[in-house]
Enzyme design. Structure first.
Site, mmCIF file in Angstrom:
data_model
loop_
_atom_site.group_PDB
_atom_site.id
_atom_site.type_symbol
_atom_site.label_atom_id
_atom_site.label_comp_id
_atom_site.label_asym_id
_atom_site.label_seq_id
_atom_site.Cartn_x
_atom_site.Cartn_y
_atom_site.Cartn_z
ATOM 1 N N LYS A 50 0.841 -1.207 0.000
ATOM 2 C CA LYS A 50 0.000 0.000 0.000
ATOM 3 C C LYS A 50 0.875 1.257 0.000
ATOM 4 C CE LYS A 50 -3.640 -2.523 2.391
ATOM 5 N NZ LYS A 50 -4.293 -2.860 3.662
ATOM 6 N N GLN A 94 -4.141 -1.414 9.931
ATOM 7 C CA GLN A 94 -4.105 -2.716 9.261
ATOM 8 C C GLN A 94 -4.714 -3.803 10.148
ATOM 9 O OE1 GLN A 94 -3.100 -3.328 6.072
ATOM 10 N NE2 GLN A 94 -3.640 -5.482 6.339
ATOM 11 N N ASP A 117 -10.626 2.716 4.714
ATOM 12 C CA ASP A 117 -11.037 1.309 4.627
ATOM 13 C C ASP A 117 -12.561 1.178 4.555
ATOM 14 O OD1 ASP A 117 -9.197 -0.698 4.298
ATOM 15 O OD2 ASP A 117 -8.702 -0.896 6.426
#
Ligand code: NDP
Length: 282
Positions: A50, A94, A117
């Site tokens: 990412k 994460q 997200d």
């Protein structure tokens, strides 16, 4: 008939080209902050990917790494600081998190306008109510991949196997928004194989290697394999490769939905930057 392979790499490149074009002329550089706790090898690899992709696009990107035993309260405080930092556009913590941390507390702490997200309850609500917001990357990637290859979802019979908050449920909402007729199947679904065979578009996100064989697939169906299962040295999808004999199109594993997930994170980061500044993403 051999199924057409729907390449996530190709579709992701199209997303990147579009994002680069949109970035030109913007008076700011989107800034992504990724927080990782512990050294889970898959998380280390995903976060690196990412960060690398954000930088390649010309975004600002910064990864913060904390020890496995980092206290929940300290993580929440750090998120508040990033929420208050006007330079930061996107915050991603994460997953999975270490056991002592309650994921819902963390996800709810992130400013919904920086929630790249798309897991904050406010964004989940907006997704289902048809509003504007930040939506989860993997389901967005599935829809974008299908659109890239010209699949018209309107009125189609779509079946999703898997009802997680990360993939199955938000994908059901997105496919509804595309006017598909959606069935959300799961481990308690009776006659799952027959349900799957109804699908014109079948999406499998169960995390069970090669769960779906060719007898599960309606001839000519479009099959999207979200599964990533590490079996020994290999990465296997949830769909058996023999499905290519009956499907009209199939996503490969690896190289299908995976690259699209990262691409849609980049899409969300730019969208977050625009939403926060202008209240709209275009
Ligand atoms: P979860 O384990 O959270 O959810 C799995 C879902 O599949 C559950 O709803 C479960 O049902 C259902 N399920 C499990 N086994 C069966 C079965 N035998 N028959 C029918 N349904 C079943 O997984 P995720 O949604 O997080 O991930 C799914 C897969 O997608 C994994 O392989 C994961 O690695 C991959 N993934 C890939 C991404 C990518 O970028 N390509 C991103 C995210 C995930 P129930 O609710 O009843 O338990």
């Amino acid at each position: 008939m051999a199924a057409r392979l729907l390449s996530g790499h190709e579709a992701a490149e199209a997303v990147y080209a579009e994002l680069k074009a949109r970035l030109q002329g913007l008076p700011f550089t989107p800034f992504l902050r990724v927080l990782r706790l512990g050294e889970d090898p898959a998380s280390v690899a995903y976060v690196r990917l990412k960060d690398k992709r954000a930088r390649a696009l010309g975004y600002r990107s910064q990864v913060e790494v904390y020890p496995e035993d980092f206290p929940e309260e300290a993580l929440l405080r750090r998120i508040q600081e990033l929420n208050a930092d006007s330079e930061v556009d996107g915050i991603l913590v994460q997953l999975p998190l270490p056991r002592h941390i309650r994921p819902e507390r963390v996800l709810e702490a992130i400013d919904p306008l920086k929630d790249v997200d798309g897991f904050h309850p406010l964004n989940v609500g907006r997704l289902w109510s048809g509003g504007e917001g930040l939506f989860p990357c993997t389901p967005l990637g599935v829809v974008r991949l299908l659109k890239h290859y010209g699949v018209d979802l309107k009125g189609k019979e779509a079946v999703i196997i898997g009802r997680s908050n990360i993939v199955g449920k938000p994908l059901a909402a997105l496919l509804l928004r595309e006017d598909a007729t959606v069935t959300l199947a799961h481990s308690k679904t009776e006659a799952l194989q027959e349900v799957a065979r109804r699908a014109e578009v079948l999406v499998v996100a169960a995390g069970r290697p090669h769960l779906v064989g060719k007898d599960w697939v309606r001839p000519g169906a479009i099959v999207v394999d979200v599964g990533i299962n590490r079996v020994g040295e290999k990465l296997l999808g949830d769909v058996h490769p023999e499905v290519a004999e009956v499907a009209s199109a199939l996503t490969p594993v690896p190289g299908g939905v995976g690259p699209m997930t990262v691409a849609m994170l980049m899409h969300n980061t730019l969208k977050a930057a625009l939403l926060r500044r202008h209240g709209a993403s275009s």
